[in-house]
Write a protein that holds these residues in place. Structure first.
Motif, PDB file in Angstrom:
ATOM      1  N   ARG A   1      -4.291   7.304  -1.470  1.00  0.00           N
ATOM      2  CA  ARG A   1      -2.918   6.850  -1.673  1.00  0.00           C
ATOM      3  C   ARG A   1      -2.066   7.176  -0.453  1.00  0.00           C
ATOM      4  NH1 ARG A   1      -0.907   6.807  -7.029  1.00  0.00           N
ATOM      5  NH2 ARG A   1       0.820   8.139  -6.384  1.00  0.00           N
ATOM      6  N   SER A   2      -1.276   6.204  -0.017  1.00  0.00           N
ATOM      7  CA  SER A   2      -0.336   6.455   1.074  1.00  0.00           C
ATOM      8  C   SER A   2       0.743   7.413   0.591  1.00  0.00           C
ATOM      9  CB  SER A   2       0.310   5.138   1.527  1.00  0.00           C
ATOM     10  OG  SER A   2       1.389   5.398   2.424  1.00  0.00           O
ATOM     11  N   ILE A   3       0.926   8.524   1.342  1.00  0.00           N
ATOM     12  CA  ILE A   3       1.985   9.472   0.962  1.00  0.00           C
ATOM     13  C   ILE A   3       3.080   9.560   2.024  1.00  0.00           C
ATOM     14  CG2 ILE A   3       0.457  10.844  -0.498  1.00  0.00           C
ATOM     15  CD1 ILE A   3       0.847  12.987   1.944  1.00  0.00           C
ATOM     16  N   ASP A   4       2.839   9.002   3.202  1.00  0.00           N
ATOM     17  CA  ASP A   4       3.874   8.939   4.235  1.00  0.00           C
ATOM     18  C   ASP A   4       3.402   8.006   5.333  1.00  0.00           C
ATOM     19  OD1 ASP A   4       6.254   9.369   5.529  1.00  0.00           O
ATOM     20  OD2 ASP A   4       6.023  11.543   5.707  1.00  0.00           O
ATOM     21  N   THR A   5       4.345   7.404   6.017  1.00  0.00           N
ATOM     22  CA  THR A   5       4.004   6.464   7.091  1.00  0.00           C
ATOM     23  C   THR A   5       5.145   6.414   8.087  1.00  0.00           C
ATOM     24  OG1 THR A   5       3.088   4.264   7.528  1.00  0.00           O
ATOM     25  CG2 THR A   5       4.923   4.383   5.978  1.00  0.00           C
ATOM     26  N   SER A   6       4.837   6.035   9.323  1.00  0.00           N
ATOM     27  CA  SER A   6       5.817   6.170  10.402  1.00  0.00           C
ATOM     28  C   SER A   6       6.871   5.071  10.426  1.00  0.00           C
ATOM     29  CB  SER A   6       5.095   6.228  11.755  1.00  0.00           C
ATOM     30  OG  SER A   6       4.304   5.062  11.958  1.00  0.00           O
ATOM     31  N   MET A   7       6.558   3.852   9.979  1.00  0.00           N
ATOM     32  CA  MET A   7       7.548   2.790   9.935  1.00  0.00           C
ATOM     33  C   MET A   7       8.445   2.969   8.716  1.00  0.00           C
ATOM     34  SD  MET A   7       5.496  -0.633  11.172  1.00  0.00           S
ATOM     35  CE  MET A   7       5.309  -0.972  12.923  1.00  0.00           C
ATOM     36  N   GLY A   8       9.640   2.383   8.737  1.00  0.00           N
ATOM     37  CA  GLY A   8      10.609   2.691   7.708  1.00  0.00           C
ATOM     38  C   GLY A   8      11.118   1.511   6.923  1.00  0.00           C
TER      39      GLY A   8
ATOM     40  N   PHE B   1       0.826  -1.210   0.000  1.00  0.00           N
ATOM     41  CA  PHE B   1       0.000   0.000   0.000  1.00  0.00           C
ATOM     42  C   PHE B   1       0.857   1.256   0.000  1.00  0.00           C
ATOM     43  CE2 PHE B   1      -2.682   3.110   2.473  1.00  0.00           C
ATOM     44  CZ  PHE B   1      -3.623   3.337   1.488  1.00  0.00           C
ATOM     45  N   HIS B   2       2.064   1.142   0.558  1.00  0.00           N
ATOM     46  CA  HIS B   2       2.925   2.320   0.693  1.00  0.00           C
ATOM     47  C   HIS B   2       3.819   2.553  -0.520  1.00  0.00           C
ATOM     48  CE1 HIS B   2       1.529   2.522   4.767  1.00  0.00           C
ATOM     49  NE2 HIS B   2       1.994   1.323   5.035  1.00  0.00           N
ATOM     50  N   ALA B   3       3.667   1.739  -1.555  1.00  0.00           N
ATOM     51  CA  ALA B   3       4.479   1.916  -2.760  1.00  0.00           C
ATOM     52  C   ALA B   3       4.184   3.234  -3.466  1.00  0.00           C
ATOM     53  CB  ALA B   3       4.243   0.750  -3.724  1.00  0.00           C
ATOM     54  N   THR B   4       3.087   3.888  -3.105  1.00  0.00           N
ATOM     55  CA  THR B   4       2.719   5.167  -3.724  1.00  0.00           C
ATOM     56  C   THR B   4       3.400   6.359  -3.057  1.00  0.00           C
ATOM     57  OG1 THR B   4       0.770   5.284  -2.283  1.00  0.00           O
ATOM     58  CG2 THR B   4       0.463   4.324  -4.468  1.00  0.00           C
ATOM     59  N   MET B   5       4.171   6.126  -2.002  1.00  0.00           N
ATOM     60  CA  MET B   5       4.828   7.252  -1.332  1.00  0.00           C
ATOM     61  C   MET B   5       5.746   7.999  -2.297  1.00  0.00           C
ATOM     62  SD  MET B   5       5.922   6.216   2.548  1.00  0.00           S
ATOM     63  CE  MET B   5       6.733   4.668   2.102  1.00  0.00           C
ATOM     64  N   PRO B   6       5.676   9.330  -2.312  1.00  0.00           N
ATOM     65  CA  PRO B   6       6.580  10.098  -3.180  1.00  0.00           C
ATOM     66  C   PRO B   6       8.014  10.032  -2.657  1.00  0.00           C
ATOM     67  CG  PRO B   6       5.344  11.573  -1.760  1.00  0.00           C
ATOM     68  CD  PRO B   6       4.774  10.210  -1.541  1.00  0.00           C
TER      69      PRO B   6
ATOM     70  N   GLY C   1      18.938  -1.308  -1.191  1.00  0.00           N
ATOM     71  CA  GLY C   1      17.501  -1.129  -0.985  1.00  0.00           C
ATOM     72  C   GLY C   1      17.117  -0.347   0.240  1.00  0.00           C
ATOM     73  N   VAL C   2      18.017   0.534   0.717  1.00  0.00           N
ATOM     74  CA  VAL C   2      17.717   1.304   1.930  1.00  0.00           C
ATOM     75  C   VAL C   2      16.762   2.446   1.590  1.00  0.00           C
ATOM     76  CG1 VAL C   2      18.683   2.775   3.733  1.00  0.00           C
ATOM     77  CG2 VAL C   2      19.886   0.696   3.050  1.00  0.00           C
ATOM     78  N   ARG C   3      15.558   2.369   2.094  1.00  0.00           N
ATOM     79  CA  ARG C   3      14.514   3.370   1.881  1.00  0.00           C
ATOM     80  C   ARG C   3      13.402   3.115   2.889  1.00  0.00           C
ATOM     81  NH1 ARG C   3      10.430   2.675  -2.867  1.00  0.00           N
ATOM     82  NH2 ARG C   3       9.091   3.321  -1.149  1.00  0.00           N
ATOM     83  N   ARG C   4      12.431   3.998   2.945  1.00  0.00           N
ATOM     84  CA  ARG C   4      11.240   3.771   3.765  1.00  0.00           C
ATOM     85  C   ARG C   4      10.274   2.887   2.976  1.00  0.00           C
ATOM     86  NH1 ARG C   4       9.487   6.244   7.941  1.00  0.00           N
ATOM     87  NH2 ARG C   4      10.907   7.984   7.594  1.00  0.00           N
ATOM     88  N   TYR C   5       9.850   1.778   3.587  1.00  0.00           N
ATOM     89  CA  TYR C   5       8.868   0.889   2.961  1.00  0.00           C
ATOM     90  C   TYR C   5       7.497   1.026   3.620  1.00  0.00           C
ATOM     91  CZ  TYR C   5      12.703  -1.459   0.556  1.00  0.00           C
ATOM     92  OH  TYR C   5      13.770  -1.731  -0.251  1.00  0.00           O
ATOM     93  N   GLY C   6       7.464   1.090   4.950  1.00  0.00           N
ATOM     94  CA  GLY C   6       6.191   1.167   5.644  1.00  0.00           C
ATOM     95  C   GLY C   6       5.533  -0.198   5.790  1.00  0.00           C
ATOM     96  N   PHE C   7       4.663  -0.338   6.791  1.00  0.00           N
ATOM     97  CA  PHE C   7       4.030  -1.619   7.086  1.00  0.00           C
ATOM     98  C   PHE C   7       2.576  -1.405   7.506  1.00  0.00           C
ATOM     99  CE2 PHE C   7       8.547  -1.883   7.541  1.00  0.00           C
ATOM    100  CZ  PHE C   7       8.859  -3.036   6.848  1.00  0.00           C
ATOM    101  N   HIS C   8       1.909  -2.481   7.883  1.00  0.00           N
ATOM    102  CA  HIS C   8       0.477  -2.445   8.229  1.00  0.00           C
ATOM    103  C   HIS C   8      -0.358  -1.907   7.063  1.00  0.00           C
ATOM    104  CE1 HIS C   8       1.832  -1.991  12.677  1.00  0.00           C
ATOM    105  NE2 HIS C   8       1.543  -3.260  12.433  1.00  0.00           N
TER     106      HIS C   8
END
Length: 394
Positions: free
Chosen positions: A221-228, A150-155, A172-179
């Motif tokens: 669309r997910s644009i940001d999330t707290s997990m990384g 779901f978080h693949a849409t993050m800018p 592959g170091v980046r923010r992926y997000g979860f849940h």
């Protein structure tokens, strides 16, 4: 059922399962198998309104899934007669490769294995459930639905870390997000409750359980999330630290000689509310704080301050929010956590209705609030089944 899907959520010593219609999201059977590999496992199986609980020794996940099949046969419709269209698996980390549900083959299984280092607490168990289910149901499609997708849409501004280029491009170091499965469902449900299309609203979803994360959802669309990169970043959680200065790891390595694996284990399994209070049950922590326990009161304030800080920052990131939705075990059940997290946000247009909050919602803000606060039970299994049915029909 017109599109029956067996949804499996495999943990390190547990298996959650549901038989769900991918069209209606209705579950006819559900169960939880706990303490796999220990002296005595606990099996809870529910068919309709009938619930049964018993103990049984189960050596491994293969024995656990065999017990699931047996329970379904004895206390409901045998899975062989349920007309299953697929077995669906929740997988925590899909990396950059998997941004949609996918039918599992040997290659997919291998990639999930490669991603274990990014989710060492989750992907190994998810993978074990997949391997066992592929042997147990060889003629059924097996589908993986990823928490990260779901978080693949993050800018780029939200998912890029300011680290050396080689770290980002080669490792592959980046923010992926979860849940993401939960955030997707709850954000859509919040739009429905507002009487609007998801593409017309901005929603902040607070998924607060033993693991916890907050997501800013802009027009669906997910644009940001707290997990990384991993599920460690962000909020204070049951046993995870959440946000810390990364230099703490090197500081403690130099001061104590602890290995990086030991420090990883400490931050994931011995930090969070467990480190602050000695407990992870939020109900007990809230009760102790109300009875005057200053340690628990302080920890509760730290927990809620972090939730409030993320909500406020995501209101800014979205340029304004239509709703804030609380979900998962703590989010759905702790009026105290919701109140402490929201009350100071009145200046931003979110005013808490105290009596509605105590009653559990579903709407817990006042009628004159510019931002609607809600309590929405999550439905990850229903979301997984719906996504699986859609994939197989596409």
């Amino acid at each position: 059922m017109s599109a029956p899907v067996l949804v499996i959520n495999s943990g390190s010593s547990s298996i959650k399962y549901q038989l769900v219609d991918g069209d209606t999201r209705e579950a006819s059977t559900s169960g939880l198998i706990e303490r796999i590999g220990q002296s005595e496992s606990v099996i809870t199986h529910k068919t309709g309104e009938e619930k049964r609980v018993w103990n049984e020794h189960l050596d491994d996940h293969a024995a656990g899934l065999a017990a699931m099949v047996k329970a379904c046969g004895e206390f409901g419709t045998p899975l062989s007669e349920a007309g299953l269209i697929a077995v669906a698996h929740r997988v925590v980390h899909g990396g950059e490769r998997f941004v949609q549900p996918v039918v599992i083959d040997d290659e997919v299984e291998a990639v999930v294995a490669d991603l274990i280092e990014l989710a060492p607490l989750h992907n190994p168990a998810n993978l074990e459930g997949i391997r066992v289910a592929r042997r147990l149901f060889p003629d059924l499609p097996q589908v993986a639905v990823f928490d990260t997708a779901f978080h693949a849409t993050m800018p780029e501004r939200a998912h890029v870390y300011a680290v050396p280029t080689a770290w980002r491009e080669e490792h592959g170091v980046r923010r992926y997000g979860f849940h993401g499965i939960s955030h997707a469902y709850v954000s859509r449900r919040a739009a429905e409750m507002l009487g609007k299309d998801p593409k017309e609203v901005n929603v902040i979803v607070a998924h607060l359980g033993n693991g916890a994360s907050i997501t800013a959802v802009e027009r669906g669309r997910s644009i940001d999330t707290s997990m990384g990169l991993t599920p460690l970043e962000g909020l204070v959680m049951g046993t995870r630290s959440g946000d810390i200065d990364p230099a703490i790891v090197f500081h403690m390595h130099r001061r104590t000689g602890a290995s990086f694996d030991e420090l990883d284990e400490a931050l994931n399994k011995r930090s969070g509310m467990l480190a602050l209070t000695g407990a992870i049950d939020m109900r007990g922590i809230v009760r102790a704080a109300a009875e005057g326990d200053q340690t628990c009161a302080s920890a509760l304030e730290i927990y809620c301050y972090r939730v409030r800080k993320y909500i406020g920052s995501y209101i800014a990131a979205l340029g304004g929010a239509d709703a804030v939705a609380f979900t998962a075990g703590v989010g759905e059940n702790s009026a105290e956590v919701r109140a402490r997290s929201l009350e100071p946000l009145a200046a931003l247009g979110l005013r808490l209705d105290e009596s509605a909050n105590q009653a559990g919602g579903p709407v817990i803000s006042t009628s004159d609030s510019r931002i609607t606060a809600m309590v929405i039970p999550t439905d990850e299994e229903g979301e997984i089944a719906e996504q699986t049915a859609a994939l197989l029909r596409s």
